[in-house]
Enzyme design. Structure first.
Site, PDB file in Angstrom:
ATOM      1  N   LYS A 169      43.035  45.097  44.544  1.00 56.59           N
ATOM      2  CA  LYS A 169      44.434  44.678  44.408  1.00 56.59           C
ATOM      3  C   LYS A 169      45.018  44.426  45.790  1.00 56.59           C
ATOM      4  O   LYS A 169      44.905  45.284  46.685  1.00 56.59           O
ATOM      5  CB  LYS A 169      45.241  45.764  43.691  1.00 56.59           C
ATOM      6  CG  LYS A 169      44.941  45.851  42.212  1.00 56.59           C
ATOM      7  CD  LYS A 169      45.500  44.665  41.466  1.00 56.59           C
ATOM      8  CE  LYS A 169      45.081  44.660  40.015  1.00 56.59           C
ATOM      9  NZ  LYS A 169      45.433  43.415  39.327  1.00 56.59           N
ATOM     10  N   ASP A 197      43.035  40.282  44.140  1.00 55.25           N
ATOM     11  CA  ASP A 197      44.016  39.888  43.125  1.00 55.25           C
ATOM     12  C   ASP A 197      45.411  40.242  43.629  1.00 55.25           C
ATOM     13  O   ASP A 197      45.730  41.417  43.802  1.00 55.25           O
ATOM     14  CB  ASP A 197      43.709  40.646  41.825  1.00 55.25           C
ATOM     15  CG  ASP A 197      44.635  40.246  40.684  1.00 55.25           C
ATOM     16  OD1 ASP A 197      45.519  39.397  40.904  1.00 55.25           O
ATOM     17  OD2 ASP A 197      44.467  40.794  39.578  1.00 55.25           O
ATOM     18  N   GLU A 223      42.648  35.843  43.238  1.00 56.55           N
ATOM     19  CA  GLU A 223      43.284  35.737  41.910  1.00 56.55           C
ATOM     20  C   GLU A 223      44.810  35.764  42.026  1.00 56.55           C
ATOM     21  O   GLU A 223      45.362  36.571  42.770  1.00 56.55           O
ATOM     22  CB  GLU A 223      42.778  36.908  41.062  1.00 56.55           C
ATOM     23  CG  GLU A 223      43.274  36.949  39.632  1.00 56.55           C
ATOM     24  CD  GLU A 223      42.516  38.014  38.832  1.00 56.55           C
ATOM     25  OE1 GLU A 223      41.279  38.172  39.025  1.00 56.55           O
ATOM     26  OE2 GLU A 223      43.158  38.711  38.025  1.00 56.55           O
ATOM     27  N   GLU A 249      45.881  34.551  33.612  1.00 58.67           N
ATOM     28  CA  GLU A 249      46.160  35.681  32.718  1.00 58.67           C
ATOM     29  C   GLU A 249      47.614  35.670  32.238  1.00 58.67           C
ATOM     30  O   GLU A 249      47.925  36.292  31.230  1.00 58.67           O
ATOM     31  CB  GLU A 249      45.842  37.007  33.416  1.00 58.67           C
ATOM     32  CG  GLU A 249      46.763  37.321  34.583  1.00 58.67           C
ATOM     33  CD  GLU A 249      46.404  38.609  35.298  1.00 58.67           C
ATOM     34  OE1 GLU A 249      45.433  38.593  36.074  1.00 58.67           O
ATOM     35  OE2 GLU A 249      47.082  39.621  35.086  1.00 58.67           O
ATOM     36  N   ASP A 272      43.545  35.713  28.852  1.00 61.96           N
ATOM     37  CA  ASP A 272      43.382  37.038  28.247  1.00 61.96           C
ATOM     38  C   ASP A 272      43.420  36.870  26.730  1.00 61.96           C
ATOM     39  O   ASP A 272      44.398  36.349  26.189  1.00 61.96           O
ATOM     40  CB  ASP A 272      44.491  37.984  28.713  1.00 61.96           C
ATOM     41  CG  ASP A 272      44.195  39.407  28.298  1.00 61.96           C
ATOM     42  OD1 ASP A 272      44.014  39.649  27.082  1.00 61.96           O
ATOM     43  OD2 ASP A 272      44.112  40.283  29.178  1.00 61.96           O
ATOM     44  N   HIS A 299      40.085  37.526  31.235  1.00 62.73           N
ATOM     45  CA  HIS A 299      40.846  38.639  31.820  1.00 62.73           C
ATOM     46  C   HIS A 299      40.939  39.732  30.754  1.00 62.73           C
ATOM     47  O   HIS A 299      41.115  39.433  29.570  1.00 62.73           O
ATOM     48  CB  HIS A 299      42.247  38.147  32.179  1.00 62.73           C
ATOM     49  CG  HIS A 299      43.199  39.236  32.574  1.00 62.73           C
ATOM     50  ND1 HIS A 299      44.032  39.883  31.675  1.00 62.73           N
ATOM     51  CD2 HIS A 299      43.426  39.801  33.779  1.00 62.73           C
ATOM     52  CE1 HIS A 299      44.741  40.793  32.328  1.00 62.73           C
ATOM     53  NE2 HIS A 299      44.393  40.762  33.603  1.00 62.73           N
ATOM     54  N   GLU A 332      35.515  41.716  33.296  1.00 61.40           N
ATOM     55  CA  GLU A 332      36.427  42.665  33.941  1.00 61.40           C
ATOM     56  C   GLU A 332      36.369  44.024  33.260  1.00 61.40           C
ATOM     57  O   GLU A 332      36.603  44.139  32.063  1.00 61.40           O
ATOM     58  CB  GLU A 332      37.859  42.105  33.867  1.00 61.40           C
ATOM     59  CG  GLU A 332      38.879  43.039  34.458  1.00 61.40           C
ATOM     60  CD  GLU A 332      40.166  42.326  34.833  1.00 61.40           C
ATOM     61  OE1 GLU A 332      40.499  41.318  34.183  1.00 61.40           O
ATOM     62  OE2 GLU A 332      40.829  42.782  35.787  1.00 61.40           O
TER      63      GLU A 332
HETATM   64 MG    MG Z   1      44.792  39.832  37.627  1.00 56.44          MG
END
Ligand code: MG
Length: 379
Positions: A169, A197, A223, A249, A272, A299, A332
Site C-alpha cells: 500500500k 497500490d 494500481e 476496482e 471486483d 480484485h 489477490e
Molecule cells: Mg486496490
C-alpha cells in the site's frame, strides 16, 4: 426451479485496537459485510456478497430487487441481471445499485453450480489453468513506531508463508512511499514480484513523480494512481512512467469499464466480482478486455464468498494473447486479519506454496458457517 426467498445479512465486528489499520483513504476500525442467500423451491441455496456499504445494499435488495426476482428461475441469470439493472438504471448506473446486483448474481451462479454438480469455473466454460499465482495484499499502516521496520517484517512473513508476490500500500506521501518500497525491496531481494497500490491518493503529476522514482525497484504494476473518474489522468500517468498501470476496482459494469479499456487508461484491468455486477457482468468485461488485448485480474476484498467467486473467475480467464507459455494469472489474497474471510466457510481456496489450486466442489465450493452469521449479524 424457482427462487422463493432472499435473505440478506449484515455482519459486523469491531477490530481490537491493535488490529486497526489504514490505507490511503482512511482507517478500518471494524469489519462489515453484506452477504445473502437466494433460496429455491428445490431446497438449493446460493450465497452471494457485495462490496461496499452493507446497510444500503441490504435496503436496495429487500425493497427493490427481491420483489423483482421472486418466482424467477436462477438459470435465467442474464434476464435477472438486465431486469435488476434497468429497474434502477435512471437513478444510478454505478456504485451501490450495481454492488447489490453483484451479490444476487454470484448467488445465482452458486445455485447453478450446486444444481448441476459443477464448480462455477466449469459453468463459465472451463479452467484455462491448474493454478493461480497468489499475491499477498497487506502492508496497511498502523501509525506505530518503526513502521517501516514492521512492514519489512510483514514482507518476510508472507515470503515464509510461500508467497512469491506482494502488493504494498502506498499513497501516504511521495517521500514516505519511496522510503517504504525501497526498504522492502532491499530486504526481500529481486526475486519476489512486487506491486504498489495508491488507492487513488494522487493527482496525475504527483503519481508520475512517485512512479518515476519507483521504477528502479522493479514494480510489476502501479494500481489506482489517480481517482477512478480521472481517465485523462490515468492516460497521463501511463504515458509518462515505465511501470504498468492497473485499476478498475472502483468501476462498474461493462459500460463503466469500457472507457478504461477502450481509451487504454490501464495495462491491467481489475474488476471486483462483488462490485462490478457479479459473475455474469465480469464475463462480459473479460470479452471487452480480450478484444483490446488488456490483461484482466480480479480484485478481491471481502469474506470467503468474495474470495471463492474471484478464484473461479481467475481459473476461467482465457489466455490472451495466446502463446505457448502464457504468464501466470495473479490472484489477490488479502492477508489482513478477517474473521469473515477465515471463518465464514470451509476453506474457499487451496493455497500451497504461493499458488492456488482448483477447488472442484459444486458452485462456489464453500459451506457456510451459519453459527458465525448468527454471532455477528446486526440486521
Ligand atoms: Mg486496490
Amino acid at each position: 426451479m424457482k427462487i422463493i426467498d432472499i435473505k440478506s445479512h449484515v455482519l459486523q465486528y469491531k477490530l481490537p485496537e491493535h488490529l486497526r489499520f489504514s490505507y490511503s483513504q482512511g482507517w478500518y476500525d471494524s469489519r462489515t459485510i453484506m452477504i445473502l442467500e437466494v433460496i429455491t423451491d428445490e431446497g438449493i441455496i446460493g450465497w452471494g456478497e457485495s462490496l461496499g456499504p452493507a446497510f444500503i445494499h441490504k435496503k436496495i435488495i429487500e425493497e427493490v430487487y427481491k420483489p423483482l426476482i421472486l418466482g424467477k428461475d436462477p438459470f435465467d441469470n442474464e434476464i435477472i441481471w438486465e431486469t435488476l439493472y434497468s429497474s434502477l438504471q435512471d437513478h444510478g448506473q454505478k456504485g451501490v445499485v450495481i454492488e447489490a446486483i453483484s451479490a444476487i448474481d454470484i448467488a445465482l451462479w452458486d445455485i447453478k453450480g450446486k444444481y448441476t454438480g459443477l464448480p462455477i469455473y466449469k459453468l463459465l466454460g472451463g479452467a484455462f489453468r491448474d493454478k493461480l499465482l497468489a499475491y499477498a495484499t497487506g502492508f496497511y499502516r498502523r501509525n506505530i513506531e518503526n513502521e517501516v521496520e514492521e512492514l519489512v517484517n510483514e514482507a518476510h512473513r508472507y515470503i515464509d508463508d510461500g508467497f512469491k508476490a506482494l502488493k504494498i500500500k502506498i499513497g501516504f506521501g511521495i517521500d514516505e512511499d519511496i522510503k517504504t518500497v525501497k526498504a522492502i525491496r532491499e530486504a526481500i531481494g529481486d526475486e519476489i514480484i512486487m506491486m504498489v497500490d495508491a488507492n487513488h491518493a494522487y493527482n496525475a503529476s504527483n503519481a508520475i513523480k512517485v512512479g518515476k522514482r519507483l521504477e528502479e525497484f522493479d514494480i510489476f504494476w502501479f494500481e489506482e494512481p489517480v481517482p477512478p473518474e480521472d481517465k485523462n489522468g490515468y492516460i497521463e500517468v501511463k504515458n509518462n512512467i515505465n511501470i504498468p498501470i492497473a485499476g478498475g476496482e472502483a468501476e462498474f459494469t461493462r459500460y463503466g469499464i469500457k472507457d478504461l479499456i477502450n481509451k487504454r487508461c490501464i495495462n491491467i484491468i481489475q474488476p471486483d466480482t462483488c462490485a462490478v455486477g457479479g459473475i455474469t457482468e465480469f464475463k462480459k468485461i473479460v470479452s471487452l478486455a480480450t478484444i483490446n488485448n488488456i490483461q484482466c485480474y480480479p480484485h478481491i476484498w471481502g469474506s470467503s464468498i468474495a474470495l471463492a467467486a474471484g478464484t473461479h473467475i481467475g481459473f476461467s480467464l482465457p489466455n490472451f494473447p495466446n502463446c505457448l507459455y502464457p504468464p501466470d494469472v495473479m490472484l489477490e489474497l488479502d492477508q489482513t486479519p478477517n474473521i469473515f474471510r477465515n471463518e465464514l466457510s470451509s476453506s474457499p481456496i487451496i493455497f500451497d506454496d504461493g499458488i492456488i489450486k482448483k477447488n472442484n466442489k459444486p458452485g462456489l465450493g464453500i459451506n457456510i458457517n451459519k453459527a458465525l452469521i448468527e454471532k455477528y449479524e446486526i440486521i
